[in-house]
Design an enzyme around this catalytic site. Sequence first.
Site, mmCIF file in Angstrom:
data_model
loop_
_atom_site.group_PDB
_atom_site.id
_atom_site.type_symbol
_atom_site.label_atom_id
_atom_site.label_comp_id
_atom_site.label_asym_id
_atom_site.label_seq_id
_atom_site.Cartn_x
_atom_site.Cartn_y
_atom_site.Cartn_z
ATOM 1 N N LYS A 167 43.773 36.606 33.250
ATOM 2 C CA LYS A 167 44.462 37.292 32.163
ATOM 3 C C LYS A 167 45.538 36.391 31.559
ATOM 4 O O LYS A 167 46.340 35.777 32.279
ATOM 5 C CB LYS A 167 45.112 38.581 32.677
ATOM 6 C CG LYS A 167 44.127 39.615 33.193
ATOM 7 C CD LYS A 167 43.315 40.230 32.070
ATOM 8 C CE LYS A 167 42.466 41.395 32.569
ATOM 9 N NZ LYS A 167 41.704 42.044 31.482
ATOM 10 N N ASP A 196 40.706 35.961 29.634
ATOM 11 C CA ASP A 196 40.782 37.220 28.892
ATOM 12 C C ASP A 196 42.171 37.355 28.283
ATOM 13 O O ASP A 196 43.148 37.592 28.985
ATOM 14 C CB ASP A 196 40.490 38.398 29.815
ATOM 15 C CG ASP A 196 40.398 39.726 29.061
ATOM 16 O OD1 ASP A 196 40.541 39.717 27.824
ATOM 17 O OD2 ASP A 196 40.185 40.762 29.711
ATOM 18 N N GLU A 224 37.477 35.942 26.396
ATOM 19 C CA GLU A 224 37.267 37.343 26.030
ATOM 20 C C GLU A 224 38.372 37.854 25.117
ATOM 21 O O GLU A 224 39.558 37.643 25.376
ATOM 22 C CB GLU A 224 37.211 38.175 27.312
ATOM 23 C CG GLU A 224 36.848 39.630 27.112
ATOM 24 C CD GLU A 224 36.659 40.347 28.436
ATOM 25 O OE1 GLU A 224 36.673 41.589 28.426
ATOM 26 O OE2 GLU A 224 36.491 39.675 29.475
ATOM 27 N N ASP A 249 35.487 42.500 23.399
ATOM 28 C CA ASP A 249 35.715 43.602 24.333
ATOM 29 C C ASP A 249 36.282 44.795 23.579
ATOM 30 O O ASP A 249 35.548 45.680 23.140
ATOM 31 C CB ASP A 249 36.634 43.166 25.466
ATOM 32 C CG ASP A 249 36.909 44.281 26.482
ATOM 33 O OD1 ASP A 249 36.301 45.375 26.366
ATOM 34 O OD2 ASP A 249 37.726 44.079 27.388
ATOM 35 N N LYS A 273 31.960 48.687 28.320
ATOM 36 C CA LYS A 273 32.624 49.490 29.353
ATOM 37 C C LYS A 273 32.314 50.952 29.075
ATOM 38 O O LYS A 273 32.403 51.400 27.929
ATOM 39 C CB LYS A 273 34.133 49.254 29.343
ATOM 40 C CG LYS A 273 34.536 47.850 29.754
ATOM 41 C CD LYS A 273 36.038 47.631 29.614
ATOM 42 C CE LYS A 273 36.414 46.215 30.019
ATOM 43 N NZ LYS A 273 37.835 45.903 29.739
#
Length: 374
Positions: A167, A196, A224, A249, A273
Site C-alpha cells: 500500500k 496499490d 493498482e 479497482d 470485489k
Amino acid sequence: MFITDIQTSHQTVLLKKPFKTALRTTDHAQAVIVQVFASNGMIGLGEAVPTLAITGENVEGIEATILQIIKPALLGRNILNYESIFHLLHKTSVRNTSAKAAVDMAIYDLLAQFHHLPLYQFLGGEAPEGDELQIETDYTVSVNSPEEMSEDALEYVSEGFRILKVKVGKDDIEKDILRIKGIRDQIGPSVKIRVDANQGWQAKEAIRAITTMEDMGLNLDIVEQPVAAHDISGLKRVTENVLTPIMADEAVFSTLDAFEVLKQRAADFINIKLMKSGGIYKASIINHFAEECGVQCMVGSMIESHLAVTAAAHFAASKRNITRYDFDAPLMLVEKVIEGGITYNSNMITISNEPGLGIRSMKEDRRTVREAHK
C-alpha cells in the site's frame, strides 16, 4: 425451494495489526452476517462489510437495506428461479452493493447445497483429480514508514508468501518510491510486488513514480488504482505511458463501470470485489466482459472474514479469466469466527469440496447454523 426468512446479525473482530491505506485506517473488522432460510430447511450464509470510504455503507445502512428493502422483495420467491431473483435483488435499491453481496452469497450457497456441489463447481469450475482445489494469495503490507514496511515485508516472506501487495499513496510520492525500494532490497528479486495506491496519486505523478521505479529495476508485477476512481482518462493516460501493467479497482463497481474502462482500454487488469459488484451474479458479468476484451481479472476483498472471502474464493476459482487472488484479509484477524470454509497454509488457500460454501457453524452460538432454524 422458497425463501421463508432472511435474518441478520453483527460481528466485530479485532485485527492483529492496524490496516492502513491511502483511504483509511482500521484496527477491527465489522460485518453484517446474513442467513437466508429456505423452505426445505437449508440455510445460506453471506457477509456484508461496511466500508464508508469505498462503498459508502455502514452497519446500520446495510442492515436496514437487507431487512426493510431486500427481504420483503424476496420472501416467497423460488430460489431455483435464481435469474429472476438476482435481477430483482439488484432492482431493489441503488448502490448498497455490500448489502446485496451478502444476500447474493447466501442464495448461491443455497443453490450449490441443493445441487450437492461445492460452489465453485456449481459456478462451472473444474474439480482437480482426487484432491481439493488450491489457489495462491498475496499478503498486504500496510502503508507505514519505509523502515516498518520493509520489516513487515521480510516477515511475510519468511512466513511463505511469494507475492506482496504494498500500500502506498498516503503522503509524499518520493517516500512511496523509497517504500518500494526498501522492500525490494529486503526481500530480493524473486518475490512479486504489487503496488496499490488506492487512488492516492495524480496521473502525472503516477507516471513519473512508476517510470522511476521501472528505471530502478524494482520489477513491479502490477500497479493498482493509481488515480481517483472517477478519473478514467487519467487511468488511461497512466496505462498508456508506463510499461508496468495497471489495474483498475475502485474505478470498477458496476458492469457499466467495467464496460467504460474496457471500452477506453483504460487499464490492463480489473480487480473485482464482491462488495463492490453487489455479489457473484454481477461479478460474473464483469469477468465475462473483461474476458471478451482480452483483459484478465483479479478477485480481492475488503477487510472481510472467512465467510465472505470463502464466497469470493469459490467465485474466483471457478473462472479461467481470473488469474490473481488477494484473499489475505482473514489472516489479519485475531480469530476465525466460523467452522469450515476455506483453509490457509501460509500463502496457499484450500477450497473445500463440501456442498455450497462448506461452512458448518458460526462461532457466536456454537450451534450448527444449517440446523439452527429447523
